[in-house]
Write a protein that holds these residues in place. Structure first.
Motif, PDB file in Angstrom:
ATOM      1  N   VAL A 170       1.052  -1.459   0.364  1.00  0.00           N
ATOM      2  CA  VAL A 170      -0.191  -0.221  -0.010  1.00  0.00           C
ATOM      3  C   VAL A 170       0.622   0.932   0.021  1.00  0.00           C
ATOM      4  O   VAL A 170       1.077   2.243  -0.570  1.00  0.00           O
ATOM      5  CB  VAL A 170      -1.271  -0.313   1.019  1.00  0.00           C
ATOM      6  CG1 VAL A 170      -2.117   1.181   1.358  1.00  0.00           C
ATOM      7  CG2 VAL A 170      -1.939  -1.397   0.890  1.00  0.00           C
ATOM      8  N   ASP A 171       1.630   1.277   0.865  1.00  0.00           N
ATOM      9  CA  ASP A 171       2.793   2.545   0.530  1.00  0.00           C
ATOM     10  C   ASP A 171       3.240   2.492  -0.785  1.00  0.00           C
ATOM     11  O   ASP A 171       3.191   3.994  -1.391  1.00  0.00           O
ATOM     12  CB  ASP A 171       4.352   2.129   1.821  1.00  0.00           C
ATOM     13  CG  ASP A 171       4.037   2.278   3.294  1.00  0.00           C
ATOM     14  OD1 ASP A 171       3.219   2.676   3.380  1.00  0.00           O
ATOM     15  OD2 ASP A 171       4.631   1.645   4.008  1.00  0.00           O
ATOM     16  N   GLY A 172       3.225   1.492  -1.428  1.00  0.00           N
ATOM     17  CA  GLY A 172       4.224   2.371  -2.165  1.00  0.00           C
ATOM     18  C   GLY A 172       2.852   2.581  -3.697  1.00  0.00           C
ATOM     19  O   GLY A 172       3.110   2.856  -4.741  1.00  0.00           O
ATOM     20  N   VAL A 173       1.570   2.007  -3.488  1.00  0.00           N
ATOM     21  CA  VAL A 173      -0.139   2.291  -4.294  1.00  0.00           C
ATOM     22  C   VAL A 173       0.748   4.410  -3.744  1.00  0.00           C
ATOM     23  O   VAL A 173       0.100   4.810  -5.631  1.00  0.00           O
ATOM     24  CB  VAL A 173      -0.806   2.190  -3.512  1.00  0.00           C
ATOM     25  CG1 VAL A 173      -1.555   3.087  -4.812  1.00  0.00           C
ATOM     26  CG2 VAL A 173      -1.273   0.352  -4.118  1.00  0.00           C
ATOM     27  N   GLN A 185       5.029  -4.067 -11.036  1.00  0.00           N
ATOM     28  CA  GLN A 185       5.116  -5.391  -9.765  1.00  0.00           C
ATOM     29  C   GLN A 185       4.791  -4.890  -9.141  1.00  0.00           C
ATOM     30  O   GLN A 185       4.138  -5.932  -7.949  1.00  0.00           O
ATOM     31  CB  GLN A 185       6.986  -4.833  -9.557  1.00  0.00           C
ATOM     32  CG  GLN A 185       7.520  -6.015  -8.687  1.00  0.00           C
ATOM     33  CD  GLN A 185       9.155  -6.105  -8.752  1.00  0.00           C
ATOM     34  OE1 GLN A 185       9.621  -4.691  -9.315  1.00  0.00           O
ATOM     35  NE2 GLN A 185       9.949  -7.080  -7.942  1.00  0.00           N
ATOM     36  N   ASN A 186       4.601  -3.640  -7.896  1.00  0.00           N
ATOM     37  CA  ASN A 186       3.694  -3.500  -6.645  1.00  0.00           C
ATOM     38  C   ASN A 186       2.313  -3.645  -6.644  1.00  0.00           C
ATOM     39  O   ASN A 186       2.019  -4.428  -5.745  1.00  0.00           O
ATOM     40  CB  ASN A 186       3.883  -2.423  -6.406  1.00  0.00           C
ATOM     41  CG  ASN A 186       3.518  -1.816  -4.902  1.00  0.00           C
ATOM     42  OD1 ASN A 186       3.613  -2.177  -3.747  1.00  0.00           O
ATOM     43  ND2 ASN A 186       2.430  -1.359  -4.883  1.00  0.00           N
ATOM     44  N   LEU A 190       0.054  -6.432  -4.792  1.00  0.00           N
ATOM     45  CA  LEU A 190      -0.478  -6.804  -3.788  1.00  0.00           C
ATOM     46  C   LEU A 190      -2.212  -7.434  -4.195  1.00  0.00           C
ATOM     47  O   LEU A 190      -2.583  -7.744  -3.817  1.00  0.00           O
ATOM     48  CB  LEU A 190      -1.370  -5.117  -3.920  1.00  0.00           C
ATOM     49  CG  LEU A 190      -1.936  -4.063  -3.062  1.00  0.00           C
ATOM     50  CD1 LEU A 190      -2.012  -4.910  -1.541  1.00  0.00           C
ATOM     51  CD2 LEU A 190      -2.301  -3.011  -3.651  1.00  0.00           C
ATOM     52  N   TYR A 191      -2.398  -7.667  -6.009  1.00  0.00           N
ATOM     53  CA  TYR A 191      -3.592  -8.521  -6.499  1.00  0.00           C
ATOM     54  C   TYR A 191      -2.561 -10.014  -5.727  1.00  0.00           C
ATOM     55  O   TYR A 191      -4.411 -10.715  -5.632  1.00  0.00           O
ATOM     56  CB  TYR A 191      -3.458  -8.634  -7.291  1.00  0.00           C
ATOM     57  CG  TYR A 191      -4.086  -7.101  -8.023  1.00  0.00           C
ATOM     58  CD1 TYR A 191      -5.163  -6.261  -7.421  1.00  0.00           C
ATOM     59  CD2 TYR A 191      -3.463  -6.317  -9.674  1.00  0.00           C
ATOM     60  CE1 TYR A 191      -5.679  -5.777  -7.993  1.00  0.00           C
ATOM     61  CE2 TYR A 191      -4.438  -5.558 -10.050  1.00  0.00           C
ATOM     62  CZ  TYR A 191      -5.851  -5.015  -8.944  1.00  0.00           C
ATOM     63  OH  TYR A 191      -6.292  -3.496  -9.000  1.00  0.00           O
ATOM     64  N   LYS A 192      -2.194 -10.368  -5.782  1.00  0.00           N
ATOM     65  CA  LYS A 192      -1.753 -11.631  -5.390  1.00  0.00           C
ATOM     66  C   LYS A 192      -2.156 -11.605  -3.620  1.00  0.00           C
ATOM     67  O   LYS A 192      -2.851 -12.887  -3.509  1.00  0.00           O
ATOM     68  CB  LYS A 192      -0.308 -11.974  -5.587  1.00  0.00           C
ATOM     69  CG  LYS A 192       0.390 -13.640  -5.299  1.00  0.00           C
ATOM     70  CD  LYS A 192       1.721 -13.470  -5.002  1.00  0.00           C
ATOM     71  CE  LYS A 192       2.274 -14.756  -5.144  1.00  0.00           C
ATOM     72  NZ  LYS A 192       3.548 -14.779  -5.081  1.00  0.00           N
ATOM     73  N   MET A 193      -1.365 -11.046  -2.799  1.00  0.00           N
ATOM     74  CA  MET A 193      -2.054 -11.331  -1.910  1.00  0.00           C
ATOM     75  C   MET A 193      -3.506 -10.869  -1.498  1.00  0.00           C
ATOM     76  O   MET A 193      -4.375 -11.436  -0.710  1.00  0.00           O
ATOM     77  CB  MET A 193      -1.734  -9.839  -0.852  1.00  0.00           C
ATOM     78  CG  MET A 193      -0.175 -10.156  -0.448  1.00  0.00           C
ATOM     79  SD  MET A 193       0.556  -8.733   0.667  1.00  0.00           S
ATOM     80  CE  MET A 193       1.081  -7.615  -0.547  1.00  0.00           C
TER      81      MET A 193
END
Length: 410
Positions: A170-173, A185-186, A190-193
């Motif tokens: 989320v920090d990457g978003v 990549q971020n 996130l979608y994988k999680m």
């Protein structure tokens, strides 16, 4: 009015107040460059509120932004416009998606969370009280982050062991200095999680919002059912909005009170209360500076005779609007907890007003009350000038908030 080159917004967010002044100088709305995309930044509060409630403005890029398909693959902020949830929905789709999430943020649910929040804050402050005397503590890391992460993880059913992974993603978003490759990549991570969370809750449901949305998806009629993408992106919205913004408001409120002791004195003398501090922080230093994006459904005339053409993007510049002199006069740049009118747009306006606003307000006011009661000698450990902003033109906080706690009250 003569044409101007778009004002390039600083992706590092190094001096957003100077950016506000530059926006004001260009009128109620002006074209800006936001990481390569030209949009109309609206900093005049009256115009912004009118647009936020106008049917002529949409949040659906697939329907109303002709450049979406060609822009999204190469724009670092693609996730902000490409998600399929109530954040980017328009009209009936927005009502359908919001209806499924709203019960989790009802007044009754939020009231029930108060003792939970009190307990979490007390526990975090107990941990801080055990630190060696004189040790410098990062309040952003050790208080502002863990509270909303714990609350939203409980609400969503995110296992505690996975909270740090979600936080990093989320920090990457919100980090607007990432390259396209880094942002992509971020997003994948996130979608994988989120997919793993959905699968786990489908197998073993619990009393949480994720399980409730999965049940709603399976039980709704065919016309109303959530698609997998809508389910996943709704979880993304609630998790990311549920903690990043609250972190920033706690951060900014504490920073202001430690920088301007007269404001803390107002609270201690009863001239203002903690809710006043929260609202003035939301006005003065809102958690979100600029929020991408909206789109003109048809041509929209501006007060100076220019027009936002159909299909052109619109950027809601909330932080600039909150401090606009036409709204709060010559004192707009000053923090004043005793200010009679603290109106702001920190949670948006109109049908997209943030569902989580009552929860955020409760978390911040509870944190401030307990923090300053427990540590009456709290002080910044560095000059204010050494506090560095998070690298974002969206998120409005500091990379760290180093303090000395002083002696804890019994």
């Amino acid at each position: 009015m003569p044409e101007q080159q778009p004002l390039v917004l600083d992706p590092t967010g190094a001096d957003h107040h100077a950016e506000h002044r530059a926006l004001y100088a260009r009128g109620a709305a002006t074209q800006v460059d936001i990481l390569g995309v030209t949009a109309w930044s609206v900093s005049d509060p009256a115009l912004l509120k009118a647009l936020l409630t106008s049917p002529d403005v949409s949040k659906d890029p697939r329907a109303h932004w002709p450049a979406f398909a060609e822009t999204a693959p190469t724009w670092p902020l693609a996730l902000w416009v490409a998600v399929t949830n109530m954040f980017t929905a328009y009209g009936g789709d927005h009502r359908r998606l919001r209806r499924m999430v709203a019960p989790a943020f009802s007044a009754r649910r939020i009231a029930a969370l108060q003792p939970v929040i009190e307990s979490i804050v007390t526990g975090l402050l107990d941990d801080l009280a055990g630190r060696p005397d004189g040790e410098v503590v990062d309040l952003r890391e050790d208080l502002a982050y863990p509270l909303p992460i714990t609350v939203i993880s409980s609400l969503m059913g995110v296992p505690e062991v996975h909270a740090p992974e979600f936080r990093a993603a989320v920090d990457g978003v919100f980090d607007t200095t990432l390259t396209v490759e880094q942002a992509t990549q971020n997003t994948r991570a996130l979608y994988k999680m989120l997919d793993a969370l959905i699968e786990a809750k489908r197998v073993t449901p619990a009393d949480d919002l994720t399980s409730a949305l999965i049940t709603a998806r399976d039980e709704e009629g065919a016309g109303d059912a959530l698609t997998h993408e809508e389910l996943r992106d709704t979880l993304l919205l609630v998790i990311s909005a549920g903690y990043e913004t609250t972190v920033n408001v706690i951060d900014q409120a504490v920073t202001t009170l430690l920088t301007d002791p007269a404001q803390l004195a107002h609270v201690r003398a009863g001239r203002a209360d903690w809710n006043d501090v929260v609202e003035e922080t939301l006005r003065h230093e809102p958690a979100v500076k600029h929020l991408p994006l909206r789109y003109a459904v048809r041509d929209i005339p501006l007060p100076d005779g220019r027009r936002i053409l159909a299909g052109e993007p619109i950027l809601a510049s909330y932080a600039a609007a909150n401090r606009h002199p036409s709204w709060h006069g010559e004192s707009a740049d000053a923090f004043d907890a005793t200010r009679t009118v603290k109106d702001h747009l920190a949670f948006g306006h109109g049908v997209h007003f943030c569902l989580g606003a009552p929860l955020a307000r409760l978390e911040v006011s509870t944190t401030l009350r307990h923090l300053f009661d427990r540590f009456p000698q709290l002080e910044l450990a560095v000059p204010t000038s050494e506090l560095r902003p998070v690298p974002s033109l969206i998120s409005n906080g500091h990379r760290s908030l180093p303090v000395r706690l002083g002696r804890a009250a019994r």
